[in-house]
Enzyme design. Structure first.
Site, PDB file in Angstrom:
ATOM      1  N   ASN A 119      34.858  50.200  44.992  1.00 11.94           N
ATOM      2  CA  ASN A 119      34.818  49.399  43.812  1.00 11.94           C
ATOM      3  C   ASN A 119      35.147  47.760  44.697  1.00 11.94           C
ATOM      4  O   ASN A 119      36.324  47.533  44.553  1.00 11.94           O
ATOM      5  CB  ASN A 119      35.514  49.609  42.664  1.00 11.94           C
ATOM      6  CG  ASN A 119      35.224  48.722  41.586  1.00 11.94           C
ATOM      7  OD1 ASN A 119      34.796  47.588  41.508  1.00 11.94           O
ATOM      8  ND2 ASN A 119      35.781  49.057  40.415  1.00 11.94           N
ATOM      9  N   ARG A 156      30.346  51.269  43.310  1.00  8.81           N
ATOM     10  CA  ARG A 156      29.946  50.576  42.045  1.00  8.81           C
ATOM     11  C   ARG A 156      29.193  49.297  42.325  1.00  8.81           C
ATOM     12  O   ARG A 156      29.842  48.573  43.094  1.00  8.81           O
ATOM     13  CB  ARG A 156      31.337  50.288  41.440  1.00  8.81           C
ATOM     14  CG  ARG A 156      31.144  49.767  39.836  1.00  8.81           C
ATOM     15  CD  ARG A 156      32.122  48.905  39.553  1.00  8.81           C
ATOM     16  NE  ARG A 156      32.021  48.196  38.306  1.00  8.81           N
ATOM     17  CZ  ARG A 156      32.950  47.107  37.897  1.00  8.81           C
ATOM     18  NH1 ARG A 156      33.539  46.637  38.414  1.00  8.81           N
ATOM     19  NH2 ARG A 156      32.370  46.599  36.485  1.00  8.81           N
ATOM     20  N   HIS A 198      29.526  47.935  31.697  1.00 11.69           N
ATOM     21  CA  HIS A 198      30.307  48.909  31.600  1.00 11.69           C
ATOM     22  C   HIS A 198      29.612  50.446  31.265  1.00 11.69           C
ATOM     23  O   HIS A 198      30.067  51.262  30.858  1.00 11.69           O
ATOM     24  CB  HIS A 198      31.155  48.809  30.115  1.00 11.69           C
ATOM     25  CG  HIS A 198      32.448  47.775  30.440  1.00 11.69           C
ATOM     26  ND1 HIS A 198      32.806  46.855  29.376  1.00 11.69           N
ATOM     27  CD2 HIS A 198      33.239  47.416  31.623  1.00 11.69           C
ATOM     28  CE1 HIS A 198      33.731  46.185  29.787  1.00 11.69           C
ATOM     29  NE2 HIS A 198      33.969  46.257  31.232  1.00 11.69           N
ATOM     30  N   ARG A 225      37.768  36.307  27.900  1.00 11.54           N
ATOM     31  CA  ARG A 225      36.447  35.937  27.344  1.00 11.54           C
ATOM     32  C   ARG A 225      36.366  35.961  26.143  1.00 11.54           C
ATOM     33  O   ARG A 225      36.779  36.549  25.301  1.00 11.54           O
ATOM     34  CB  ARG A 225      35.487  36.774  28.092  1.00 11.54           C
ATOM     35  CG  ARG A 225      35.532  36.994  29.455  1.00 11.54           C
ATOM     36  CD  ARG A 225      34.650  38.003  30.005  1.00 11.54           C
ATOM     37  NE  ARG A 225      34.935  38.708  31.364  1.00 11.54           N
ATOM     38  CZ  ARG A 225      34.428  39.953  31.694  1.00 11.54           C
ATOM     39  NH1 ARG A 225      33.903  40.730  30.980  1.00 11.54           N
ATOM     40  NH2 ARG A 225      35.015  40.306  32.870  1.00 11.54           N
ATOM     41  N   GLU A 245      35.402  56.445  35.841  1.00 17.57           N
ATOM     42  CA  GLU A 245      34.260  55.915  36.539  1.00 17.57           C
ATOM     43  C   GLU A 245      33.753  56.487  37.761  1.00 17.57           C
ATOM     44  O   GLU A 245      32.815  56.675  38.349  1.00 17.57           O
ATOM     45  CB  GLU A 245      33.911  54.461  36.517  1.00 17.57           C
ATOM     46  CG  GLU A 245      34.060  53.782  34.730  1.00 17.57           C
ATOM     47  CD  GLU A 245      34.108  52.386  35.054  1.00 17.57           C
ATOM     48  OE1 GLU A 245      33.304  51.636  35.185  1.00 17.57           O
ATOM     49  OE2 GLU A 245      35.319  52.145  34.696  1.00 17.57           O
TER      50      GLU A 245
END
Length: 409
Positions: A7, A97, A187, A248, A394
Site C-alpha cells: 500500500n 492497493r 474504501h 475533510r 483489506e
C-alpha cells in the site's frame, strides 16, 4: 503462495506478507506472516517491521525512494528467512492497493503495460494516490523482475455496480461524457471485505446480503450494499464528499468555495487545502482530528467544541443510514468498521441513538466488549435491524484477489 501486499502512499509504504492459495482461501486458513511500514520516504525514514508473534522492530535510515524502500523490506525478509523458526521464504507475487480505477477497472487485474497505462490515465482523478501506487508497481517490477507477477486491486472497483442514477451528478450531461465527472466511491476494498465477513458469519448467499457499511476512521464513508453489491456510497468524484472525517469536510454547499474566495481572498488551491486538511473534526473542534482525543477532551474537560464535532460526525452518519435504508427498501444490518467503527463503543451508541423505531436496539454489554477479528454482534437478538462491528482486513482481500487472478479456477 507468499504474497507481498503493498500500500504505497506519496511518502510511505505499508506492507504485509500473507501466505495463501485457493485451498487456504476456501478453508479460511490464510496466514499473515509479517507486516510493517516505511514512513517519510525521501528523508531519514522510520522503518517498522514485525514477524507475527514477535516484538516489532523499529529503526531509522535514509530511504531514497520507493525502490529503495522495497529493497529494504526484501533485505529484512532475507535476514528473517535465515532463522529456521521463521516461516518466510521468497516472494511469489505482489498485490497492490490502487486507489482509482476509473470506469475501466471493474475488478482486480494482473499488471501488464496496458494496465499501467490505464492506471496512469486515472492519475488526474487521484493525482496523489495513483502516482504513488504506480511508483510502487514500478519499483516492485524493478526489484523482482518479470518472474514475480503483480496484481492491482482497486478501491473503486466494488462501486462499479452503482446504477447510473446513483453515480451521476446533476450537472450538464456532456461534462460527464467529456471529463468523466461522476461519483466513483472509495474504501471499496474495506466495504467489500466486511460485507463478505458478515455473509460468512450469517451463512448467507451473496444475494442475501443487504447491509449498510460504515467505514469510520480518519477517512470515512458509507456504502449501501443490496443483494451483495454496492448500489450507493457517500464518497464521490474524490474522497472529500460524504461523511465528516478527521480533516475533510464531507458534504458541503459548493457555493462556499466562491464565498470564501471573495471574503478571505483564497485561491482555489487554498480552499481545496482547507476542505481536505483543515476541516472535519479538526476544523470543528479547533483541537484535533483524532476521535480518541476528542472523546477524552469531552469526558475530562467538558470541551464544548469537542462535543460539537462529535455530534456533527454522528449526525451525518445517522443521516446516511436513514437515506440508504430508504433507497434500499430496508436492510438487515449496519456494519461498523475502520479505527473508530471498530474501537469506539461510545460513537456507535451515539450514531445508533434514535434508530430504535427501526428496530435497532444496541445491547450495552455486547457493545462494550472488545471486537474480535471475526466480528461482534452489537444488538439484541430480537432487533429487527442488527448492528455488527467487523474489523476490516483489506490486505487479506488484496492477497486473495492476487491468488485468484494468478490461478484461475
Amino acid at each position: 503462495m507468499h504474497v507481498l501486499v503493498l500500500n504505497c502512499g506519496s511518502s510511505s509504504l505499508k506492507f504485509q506478507i500473507i501466505e495463501t492459495d485457493r485451498e487456504k482461501i476456501e478453508a479460511h486458513a490464510d496466514v499473515k506472516l509479517a507486516s510493517g511500514s516505511i514512513e517519510r520516504i525521501g528523508f531519514e525514514s522510520l522503518l517498522k517491521y514485525q514477524v507475527e508473534g514477535r516484538p516489532e522492530e523499529q529503526s531509522t535510515a535514509p530511504v531514497r525512494d520507493h525502490r529503495a524502500a522495497i529493497d529494504a523490506i526484501v533485505r529484512w525478509l532475507e535476514v528473517q528467512a535465515q532463522d529456521p523458526k521463521t516461516p518466510l521464504h521468497a516472494i511469489e507475487a505482489v498485490g497492490h492497493r490502487v486507489v482509482h480505477g476509473g470506469e475501466r477497472f471493474r475488478a482486480s487485474v494482473v499488471v501488464d503495460e496496458d494496465v499501467i497505462r490505464g492506471i496512469q490515465a486515472c492519475v488526474e482523478l487521484a493525482p496523489l494516490h495513483n502516482e504513488a501506487n504506480l511508483r510502487g508497481i514500478r519499483a516492485a517490477a524493478e526489484r523482482f523482475g518479470p518472474q514475480v507477477p503483480q496484481v492491482a486491486v482497486f478501491d473503486t472497483a466494488f462501486h462499479s455496480t452503482l446504477p447510473e442514477a446513483a453515480y451521476l451528478y446533476a450537472i450538464p450531461y456532456h461534462l460527464y461524457r467529456r471529463h468523466k465527472i461522476r461519483r466513483y466511491g472509495f474504501h471499496g476494498t474495506s466495504h467489500r471485505y466486511v460485507a463478505w465477513r458478515y455473509r460468512e458469519l450469517r451463512h448467507l448467499e451473496l444475494e442475501q446480503v443487504n447491509v449498510i457499511s460504515l467505514h469510520l476512521g480518519n477517512g470515512c464513508s458509507a456504502c449501501a450494499i443490496k443483494n451483495g453489491h454496492s448500489i450507493d456510497t457517500s464518497m464521490g468524484f474524490t474522497p472529500l464528499e460524504g461523511l465528516v472525517m478527521g480533516t475533510r469536510s464531507g458534504d458541503l454547499d459548493p457555493a462556499v468555495l466562491e464565498y470564501l474566495a471573495h471574503k478571505e481572498g483564497m485561491t482555489l488551491a487554498e480552499t481545496e487545502l482547507l476542505l481536505n486538511k483543515q476541516s472535519g473534526l479538526l476544523g470543528l473542534s479547533g483541537l484535533t482530528g483524532d476521535m480518541r482525543d476528542l472523546l477524552e477532551e469531552e469526558r475530562e474537560n467538558g470541551d464544548r467544541r469537542a462535543r460539537l464535532a462529535i455530534e456533527v460526525f454522528c449526525l451525518r452518519a445517522r443521516q446516511y443510514i436513514g437515506a440508504y435504508l430508504a433507497e434500499m427498501g430496508g436492510a438487515d444490518a449496519v456494519l461498523f468498521t475502520g479505527g473508530i467503527g471498530e474501537h469506539s463503543a461510545d460513537i456507535r451508541v451515539r450514531i445508533c441513538q434514535g434508530l430504535e423505531w427501526l428496530g435497532l436496539h444496541l445491547d450495552p454489554d455486547r457493545n462494550r466488549q472488545p471486537v474480535v477479528s471475526s466480528g461482534l454482534q452489537l444488538t439484541t437478538d430480537e432487533s429487527r435491524l442488527a448492528a455488527w462491528a467487523i474489523p476490516t482486513n483489506e490486505e487479506l482481500l488484496i492477497a486473495r484477489d492476487t491468488v485468484r487472478c494468478l490461478t484461475p479456477s
